[in-house]
Every structure is written in C-alpha cells, then in structure tokens.
Scaffold this motif. Structure first.
Motif: not given
Length: 203
Positions: A138-144, A163-175
């Motif tokens: 399923g959607n197990e806990q996301v480790n930051d 992951k925050n309470i009501d949002e998912l932050i999607v980040k790239s390694d390439n700046e």
C-alpha cells in the motif's frame, strides 16, 4: 555495489588485505576520489567491478551461489527521472543479482528491477541504470529523503520523497529541477511502488 562494501568483500574472497588506496590504483583514480565517492554513497559501475575482478582474481558479479538472489526484471518498464513515463509492458524475466547490490537485504522482502530514464536524479541515478526496488505494501510510511518509485496519475517516477501530514514533497537530485508538491485530493492519485535500495550501472 557501493565502494564502502568492497574492501571487506575483496579481502574475504581474495584472502589478502585490500585497502582503499589499492582500489583507487586499480580504478586509475586518487585515494581522495575514493573517499569522496564513499561519502556520497556512490555506486560502482560494472566496468569498474570487472577491473577489480581481474586485478584481484575474485568474482564480484557472481550470478550463482549463496551470495545471489533471483529477482524479477521488467525490461520494458521505465521509471522517469524527469517528466513521467507511462508503462506499456509488464513482461518480466528473472535475473540473478548479488545480495551485495541490495541495501539491507532480507529474504522476507519482495524486490524487482526496472529501468531508469531521464537525468533529474543524476548523478546518483543515470539514464539506463537498473533500479532495484523493495516493494511496499500500500502506501507505507515514507522515510524522508529516501528515493522511491511511485505512480502518479498513471505515470511512473523515481524521486526523493518527503511527507507532511497533507502533502508529498517530490525532489530531484539534479538542481535544474525544482521540487514539486502533491497535496489535497491529488494525494489519492499517488501509489508508492517501492523504495530504491540498489542500482546496477553498466558503464
């Protein structure tokens, strides 16, 4: 396979003490380069492993024996390191992979291998890398700040997630790529496939 795992492995298989300076010499780089790659958790390429195998007369890419495990490889499945890829085929084959390629391997966990496409996660992940995925239920806990493969609106991505309470932050390694935020009802369109726990780089 990560550089930090190599010295003990080669020492054990070759029966002689091997240090990072010796590895640097074989790879044609400086000792400082090896230190830097260890700090950044860098993966060795297959080409580099082949050089080390030849120099120390050991088998680091064994496809058989107690150090390997069978994993499903979806050769036509690509997770995007950019703007998203749609999966057209789920045909799979089984390949043997050394457990040393898999962080925190456990026989109780399910793994598969897919391909990476795009440059948003470089230099950690490059186009053509094969990603070893530890599947999540399923959607197990996301480790930051861990790297995950996830599906969003029928497209597959590989990104660092927080992951925050009501949002998912999607980040790239390439700046060159800005972070993205998925929130509110759009979170219902996100399915976490699994965490990237290893990769295989050809060249």
């Amino acid at each position: 396979m990560k550089i930090k795992d190599l010295t003990a492995l080669i020492t054990r298989k070759a029966g002689i003490p091997v240090n990072q300076s010796m590895i640097a010499e074989v790879l044609g780089v400086t000792r400082q380069t090896i230190s830097n790659r260890i700090k950044t958790n860098s993966e060795l390429t297959v080409s580099e492993l082949n050089k080390l195998e030849e120099r120390f007369c050991v088998d680091l890419l064994s496809s058989a024996g107690s150090d390997s495990v069978k994993i499903d490889y979806y050769q036509d499945v690509f997770a995007s390191c950019g703007d998203g890829n749609i999966i057209f085929s789920e045909d799979k084959t089984q390949v043997s992979v050394s457990r040393l390629f898999i962080n925190n391997f456990s026989s109780k966990k399910k793994y598969s291998i897919i391909n990476a496409s795009g440059n948003s996660m470089s230099p950690f992940i490059n186009t053509g890398d094969k990603l070893i995925i530890e599947h999540k239920q399923g959607n197990e806990q996301v480790n930051d700040d861990k790297i995950y493969v996830f599906c969003y609106k029928n497209e597959f991505f590989v990104k660092r997630l927080s992951k925050n309470i009501d949002e998912l932050i999607v980040k790239s390694d390439n700046e060159d790529y800005r972070p993205r935020v998925i929130k509110d009802e759009d979170l219902n369109n996100v399915t976490i496939i699994g965490e990237v726990v290893g990769l295989i780089r050809s060249v």
